[in-house]
Write an enzyme that holds these catalytic residues in place. Sequence first.
Site, PDB file in Angstrom:
ATOM      1  N   GLU A 492       0.859  -1.253  -0.015  1.00  0.00           N
ATOM      2  CA  GLU A 492      -0.208  -0.152  -0.136  1.00  0.00           C
ATOM      3  C   GLU A 492       0.828   1.381   0.183  1.00  0.00           C
ATOM      4  O   GLU A 492       1.242   1.824  -1.007  1.00  0.00           O
ATOM      5  CB  GLU A 492      -0.764   0.112   1.324  1.00  0.00           C
ATOM      6  CG  GLU A 492      -1.959   0.977   1.042  1.00  0.00           C
ATOM      7  CD  GLU A 492      -3.130   0.744   1.546  1.00  0.00           C
ATOM      8  OE1 GLU A 492      -3.557  -0.782   1.717  1.00  0.00           O
ATOM      9  OE2 GLU A 492      -4.411   1.335   1.431  1.00  0.00           O
ATOM     10  N   GLU A 757      -2.687   0.642  13.159  1.00  0.00           N
ATOM     11  CA  GLU A 757      -3.799   1.069  12.371  1.00  0.00           C
ATOM     12  C   GLU A 757      -5.240   0.922  12.877  1.00  0.00           C
ATOM     13  O   GLU A 757      -5.876   1.542  12.782  1.00  0.00           O
ATOM     14  CB  GLU A 757      -3.818   0.174  10.775  1.00  0.00           C
ATOM     15  CG  GLU A 757      -4.963   0.272   9.969  1.00  0.00           C
ATOM     16  CD  GLU A 757      -4.723  -0.277   8.643  1.00  0.00           C
ATOM     17  OE1 GLU A 757      -4.225  -1.443   8.803  1.00  0.00           O
ATOM     18  OE2 GLU A 757      -5.372   0.213   7.783  1.00  0.00           O
TER      19      GLU A 757
HETATM   20  C1  BGC Z   1      -5.317   2.700   4.321  1.00  0.00           C
HETATM   21  C2  BGC Z   1      -5.629   3.960   5.008  1.00  0.00           C
HETATM   22  C3  BGC Z   1      -6.493   5.007   4.385  1.00  0.00           C
HETATM   23  C4  BGC Z   1      -7.710   3.899   4.131  1.00  0.00           C
HETATM   24  C5  BGC Z   1      -9.005   4.660   3.268  1.00  0.00           C
HETATM   25  C6  BGC Z   1      -6.551   1.816   3.967  1.00  0.00           C
HETATM   26  O1  BGC Z   1      -6.349   0.840   3.323  1.00  0.00           O
HETATM   27  O2  BGC Z   1      -4.322   2.077   4.884  1.00  0.00           O
HETATM   28  O3  BGC Z   1      -5.130   4.496   5.881  1.00  0.00           O
HETATM   29  O4  BGC Z   1      -6.866   6.070   4.696  1.00  0.00           O
HETATM   30  O5  BGC Z   1      -7.566   2.772   3.141  1.00  0.00           O
HETATM   31  O6  BGC Z   1      -9.915   4.254   4.186  1.00  0.00           O
END
Ligand code: BGC
Length: 903
Positions: A492, A757
């Site tokens: 990501e 997260e």
């Molecule tokens: C990311 C986030 C991002 C989100 C959107 C995720 O996969 O890691 O930090 O803001 O997607 O909702």
Amino acid sequence: MKTTTVMLAMIMGTMPFQTGTQAQVKVTGLRCEYRTDPLSVDDAKPRLSWFLDSRERGVEQTAYELLVASSKENLDNDKGDLWETGKVSGDQSNQIVYSGKMLSSRTTCFWKVRVWDNHGHQSAYSKPGFWQMGLLSKSDWKGEWIGLQADTGLDLRPAPYVRKEFDIVKPIRRAQLYMTARGLFIASLNGRKIGNETLSPEWTDYAKRIQYMTYDVTNQIEKGKNCLGVIIGDGWFRGFVGFSKIPNNYGTQTSTLLQLHLEFADGTEQVVCSDASWKGAYGAIAYSDLLMGEHYDARKEPRGWNAPGFDDSKWQNVAVMPEPVAQLVALPTEPVRVTHVLKPKKVTEPRKGTFVFDLGQNFAGYCLMKVKGAAGTEVRLRHAEVLNPDGTIYTENLRRAKATDVYVLKGGSDEVFEPHFTFHGFRYVEVTGYPGKPPVDAIRGCAINTDLPAAGSFTCSDAIVDQLQSNILWSQRGNFISIPTDCPQRDERLGWMGDAQIFVRTASFNMDVSSFMTKWMDDVEDAQSPEGAFKDTSPYIQGNGTDGAPGWGDAGVIVPWYMYRCYGDTRIIERHFDAMKRWMNYMAEANPDHIRNSRRNNDYGDWLSIDAETPKDLLATAFWAHDAKLMSEMARAIGRSEDERSYLDLSGVLKDAFQKKYISADGHVFGETQTGYVLCLAFDLMPDNLRERAAQYLVENIKKRNDHLSTGFIGVKYLNPVLSDNGYLDMAYKLLFNKTFPSWEYPILQGATTIWERWDGWTKEKGFQDAGMNSFNHYSMGSVGEWLYRYVGGIDLDQNAVAYKKIIIHPRPHSGLKFANAEYTSIYGLIRSGWKLAAGKIHLDVGIPPNTSALVYVPTSDPKTVRESGSTKMAGVKFLKEEAGCAVFEVGSGNYKFESMWK
Ligand code: BGC
């Protein structure tokens, strides 16, 4: 000195009580475009700033004089042949726009400044600083883009090595290298790496903007034969990025462009460029990919390839690649560097021959490995953030990122492996294939991040809260790598806008993010859709998300506003104002009823909240109203009065629409979530007469959850500030100190060294959360850092001023802590606020930089007992009022020691 200033100083009681030679004012900290002595500046009119240094209290600058010269000699002789401002009255010491002669490419501008203060002092001239103009026009670039034609069918491809020898026959005065790549580059001169950065020239939308780096290599030039060598990596240009399954995001062929400007002592010049005469070959790097890792076969190192005398007769001629249409721009911020080197805490062997090194800290970077063994031995390094219960590494949450480096030994003596174009997010590294048992010092962790200057620190008497601050900082480091990302480990690592805007204020306390966000806002504008939608991620690459998500797209307005508030930066507003307007129009056109229902092409809501779904249209409309207010403020800052009015009107209209739809007559917020309440209170959407009740409902909601928060990415930033501002400081502290899930401390008690997260990334009851989305290094939930600095430590911006010209020192002590210390280096200099509770008293230590003033809220249970430096006389301190359990004083710059009775 202006008489009015003297009088003001007398009235405020800020006239000096120290005189003598040490009581002089000095000028330090010269910076241009937020950086010290930058080698390449693109702005035709760069902005300058400095600090004042004085031991006196109440020091303000009353005038300055600035000289800019094209040579050191001129400057030494006080000749500002480029710009002489003369004596300019006023207190401006930053955001001074260069207004001298037009500057051409590569001009070095030497400068110095002196100031006058309100105490009648005149400083000496500062030590000289300099900045150098970059290559301002396309025609300045003489080189060609070169590389090796790659096999486009391969996902992971070898890295080309290119080289060129040249002769130096005359004494050299200065040698400077300008260089970039479509891909990444590591350059060397005569066998030595140039610069100390990594991942240059970093990430931009390569179709629109490519950054170049500038190096002074005078000391690396040899008389006689010299050799330039470059390894070209895939990086963001051609490698795997984000969760798109295919590489080649910006092209299939990597290439580099460089030119070395040689200036000789006799005044002549020569430029060595990348062109068709260079030779190229593949070497030891079978592949090096940001997500997948690197495969390095040391047996294939072309030994001596980047030094003169190497036989390149078998190397191919390089291919000259087509020129890009993208603009070439100087890197406007600090580069990415190794900023910390970590020693392993221990090594375990959970399975025979599988060694796991624990580096003690989750971070982003790579490992340096020392090894000795037989040629052809293959050592494999796999990286992970956490361990399985059996002590093996847990990699499921990395998704498609292989995060594996392989080193093949050349054999013989000690070897050192350092990967070239990759990084991983990890704390643990699994080593297999190592010859024998690896000693604990076989591995070093190299942590990388954009090497921004540290700005602040926060410490207190509670070790877990200190760990929280450390976790926030480490998550910032791990995610400030060229752009603000969500996470550094899985497939990501994107510039998620929601995460960035929620965290930017916290980030600004920890590091000076001015230049970093200046660069990123260009990425944000580059990514904007033709219809005006800000993307959810910037830079944007096809297949990685959509646009317009509430709380995400809004970063395009919120981030520049913070840059204005924190640094007084109006240029970032001017530069992006039209883009911001397009965004505002984009929302307005689709939502004539002023509820943001349409054009939310994606919707994350209050992402990762805990059993508390905030209605998405409510959150969306709240952010729209917030944007409108910020737009009006920014329009005022740049003198666009019509826009100022119209956005103010819009914010009123949106507030009405919001209230009608989402707020009941008795102050309940539709959806009944903590985030719903905090957004209404933080964005001033609640009718004044209902604020108190709404705050009560918020607290009831928290109590119903057994005193726990339920906020996700969006609400979490505002939760503790809103509680503190509305009479519920105790509850804010209770949330801070909560040890049970969901809370900030729960992950720490499970051993977290970065912010997770998810609140429940791992729980005792359920173990790991869904591996599909479970990063252990995401800064969003760490946006409480701002509250630690602003409310616990007590350093804040005055509502009516920018850039800490007026400072609020307002600590909120609490019996749960014995002391807290916050420091922050603003654009005016160091601000300090530290308090401690002892024997029924509070001691408050305050430092205010010259050329600013502050309101100091001294917490007290009896205002009559307030002393400063042990006395009630308090030179330079003016009592203003009693408010919220504090005695409030107005002070000028200086150091102050307050004490008072406390509870
Ligand atoms: C990311 C986030 C991002 C989100 C959107 C995720 O996969 O890691 O930090 O803001 O997607 O909702």
